[in-house]
Design an enzyme around this catalytic site. Sequence first.
Site, PDB file in Angstrom:
ATOM      1  N   GLY A  87       0.769  -1.289  -0.011  1.00  0.00           N
ATOM      2  CA  GLY A  87       0.093  -0.123   0.086  1.00  0.00           C
ATOM      3  C   GLY A  87       0.954   1.209   0.106  1.00  0.00           C
ATOM      4  O   GLY A  87       0.356   2.478  -0.658  1.00  0.00           O
ATOM      5  N   GLU A  88       1.911   1.203   0.601  1.00  0.00           N
ATOM      6  CA  GLU A  88       2.779   2.430   0.743  1.00  0.00           C
ATOM      7  C   GLU A  88       3.778   2.785  -0.240  1.00  0.00           C
ATOM      8  O   GLU A  88       3.926   3.975  -0.691  1.00  0.00           O
ATOM      9  CB  GLU A  88       3.721   2.385   2.170  1.00  0.00           C
ATOM     10  N   LEU A  89       4.071   1.852  -0.907  1.00  0.00           N
ATOM     11  CA  LEU A  89       5.169   1.833  -2.086  1.00  0.00           C
ATOM     12  C   LEU A  89       4.771   2.866  -3.153  1.00  0.00           C
ATOM     13  O   LEU A  89       5.461   3.834  -3.583  1.00  0.00           O
ATOM     14  CB  LEU A  89       5.534   0.472  -2.775  1.00  0.00           C
TER      15      LEU A  89
END
Length: 905
Positions: A866-868
Amino acid sequence: MLKKMLHVNGVDRMVICEQDETLANVLRENLNLTSVKIGCGSGQCGSCTVVVDGKLKRTCTIKMKRIAEHTKIVTAEGVGTPDNLHPIQLAWIAHGGAQCGFCTPGFIISSYALLLENQSPSREDVRDWFQKHRNACRCTGYKPLVDAVMDAAAVLRGDKTRDELMKDVPVEGRILGTKYPRPSAVAKVTGTLDYGADLGLKLPAETLRCALVQAEVSHAKIISIDTSEAEKMEGVVKVVTHKDVKGKNRITGLITFPSNKGDGWDRPILCDEKVFQFGDAIAIVCADTEKHAKAAAEKVKVELEELPAYMSAPEAMQDDAIEIHPGTPNTYFVQKVAKGDETAPIFKDADVTIEGDYYVGRQPHMPIEPDVGFAYRNDEGKLVIHSKSIGMHLHAAMIAPGLGEELDNIVMVMNPAGGTFGYKFSPTMEALVGVACMATGKPVYLNYTWYQQQTYTGKRSPFFMNVRMAANNEGKLLGMETDWSVDHGPYSEFGDLLTLRGAQFIGAGYNIDNIRGEGRTVCTNHAWGSAFRGYGSPQSEFASEVLMDELAEKIGMDPLELRYKNVYRKGSTTPSGQDPEVYSLPELLDTIRPKYEAAKKRAAELSTAEVKRGAGIAIGVYGCGLDGPDTAEAAMELTEDGIITVYTTWHDHGQGADIGALTTAHEALSPMGIPAEKIRVCLNDTSKCPNGGPAGGSRSQVVIGRAIKATGEAMVASMTKADGSIYTHAEMVAENIPTRVDGKWSAPCTDCDENGQGNPFACYMYGVFLAEVAVELATGKTTVEKITAASDIGTIMNQLAVEGQMYGGLAQAIGLALTEDFEDIKKHSTMVGAGFPYIKQIPDDMELIFIESKRPEGPFGASGVGELPLTSPHAAIINAIYNACGARIRHLPARPEKVLAELNK
């Protein structure tokens, strides 16, 4: 009052309502058609869209007095049902179009209206339609939605069958790595999933409706609060102030590090002595209707003595600035980073040095669904709080002392949530509805307007950064020096942890042996800092990724080749001194190199005297976890009907907790051959589910996934007989074998020390981003024409969920780069004002490439995702702008006037 007959979804319906009531409210409240969602409330998001007499309309701004007798209306409920899906709804499922799902019914009905007019639209026709009708999505990046419309049109034309549409959905066998739909998909595409406001319509009749009295200044002493006139207003049961709070009236920030000079008890539930930011809650009016509550809230008189408002870290750090929280300095936490040798001699002797100042600002989360919650006492006398919380066990601990309620007497439940993107890592209204319920003894309900959502909830914390790099003439990085200040707003919760991210991620992805730096957390009076996708990396990596391009230019190297020379390889360590668990960045750069060369060639060929094209790259790195020995728990239970239920708190704010838990459990239980249909997930109710930890830091698939894997393995061992056959429920009961098992996993990691050194994360994510832009020289306007992401997130557990996360994160990165901001409270309080990216601001050309390096500590080799996609694509865009026209932007967002100013220098 008026009475009208409407023809709704094929049948006549009578409504009786006020003339000034909106059509959206009438459809929702009078006719119970809750597929009609109210997001912005001002016609800017399209979630309330229906077909009115053959025309697509946004109903939140249409008054009933304008609706003619026998008007024909079609809502999502009239398009298809769970057992008879329309091709549009089926296509939405096939392409993973419903992530959080809040905007989905509006898109479904919008697509329905489009295909009534044109069954052979081009992709640009679809994009033009959604742009024209203001259909806004914050989750998907729009591309899957266009894919879905195109496939639905093909089915309606007869060019494709329904079976062909769903051909990639496995019928049996493994679901890991496939496009198996998330369990909530059917409910989302049919508009039958109840979000918080939908549940609010179904609460008991005695439920009180709440309205907040909020501060309209950013810093002030409270002289008095007069509720007498408000208490006399029609329908008012009670006006709750700080005097009604039984506990400490504070939300604890749960200080992470002992060196923090604050105590964490700085955020009032209801302001008593001071106002610390615009929108702070001062009182809660509890009444029989929301209309009465809001009218009474206007009558509460609050006398204030305004104080200097420090709206940025540099202002709050001035020598003459007063302490925002008396007794605690405005700069209340300092984080050092010290790796390798001292850097001063290295910089003195280096062939090349480069330095830059960078700023990444107060990006607003802008979910379509505003914050909503309610509270009541259950039959056991426990205080039950429903909300969009993505950290229920955490939040219960943060609010219990302030409420004056024992922790074990609080139950937290997560409603289906229309996106949070991290802001709900902080409690927002949980303590407010808890206090109101305790003070009135009745169920209470509170729903923010989108204005309240935007002005009161947390935002990405701005970073003011100075970064220096030293290299030799061949481009080998020799050292780095950093200085960063974090504007965390007035409340300290997680501010120290966020500041640590600067030490962990400025320069991430590169083997830099020698680093020295210092960061600090600063208290200000702007919006409080809350978690947002990427949590510290979009700020940190923007600085180092833009500086890498500047260094490449100074040395005379290609930016990709400079990166290739310095990225992690065997023997490299991260800025915190940790060994990266895989070394895929060289392969990712090799993979994207031909696309990068083609993009540069394309930019040169397409540039004109008026519009310049450019390509830029950046690498992105992020860790999965909450630092150190992050832990999660899970449980599984076999029921009489042969269903295995998985219990954990894997919070779902749109990313796909349901499909993540199902896929992980299915794979863990695979030795028994249990079909996916025989696994049920029960998530996010602390009275039923063990503590999986909060949904942040891309930790869920890794940490909760490992807990589910451990639980599944224990379940297999428990249910397997000596001869290899499987026990039935009856056999287990007869032999006194427990039908429920528990599992737990802790990351084999260590916290970072005072110098930012340690092994904080079990798994990392790696990516390379390539942006292609067009810049209008006359205006400075930038358009992203294409974005390519080459990523390594380990094993892909579910293809639709992973792709959806990537597309959505890339879209938010484009917003961060070019338009999104919450600096001017008045100007940026609407979606349009804050720079929300609609579909024509996001390219349809988004290419995803994956390399699957199995993670040693990830469940079945998986890392997070999700963060990438919001680590550094915005840096690639900024680098592309420079390569297009020579305008170097170091202060985001790169609005046209900033680009134009740089062009004019």
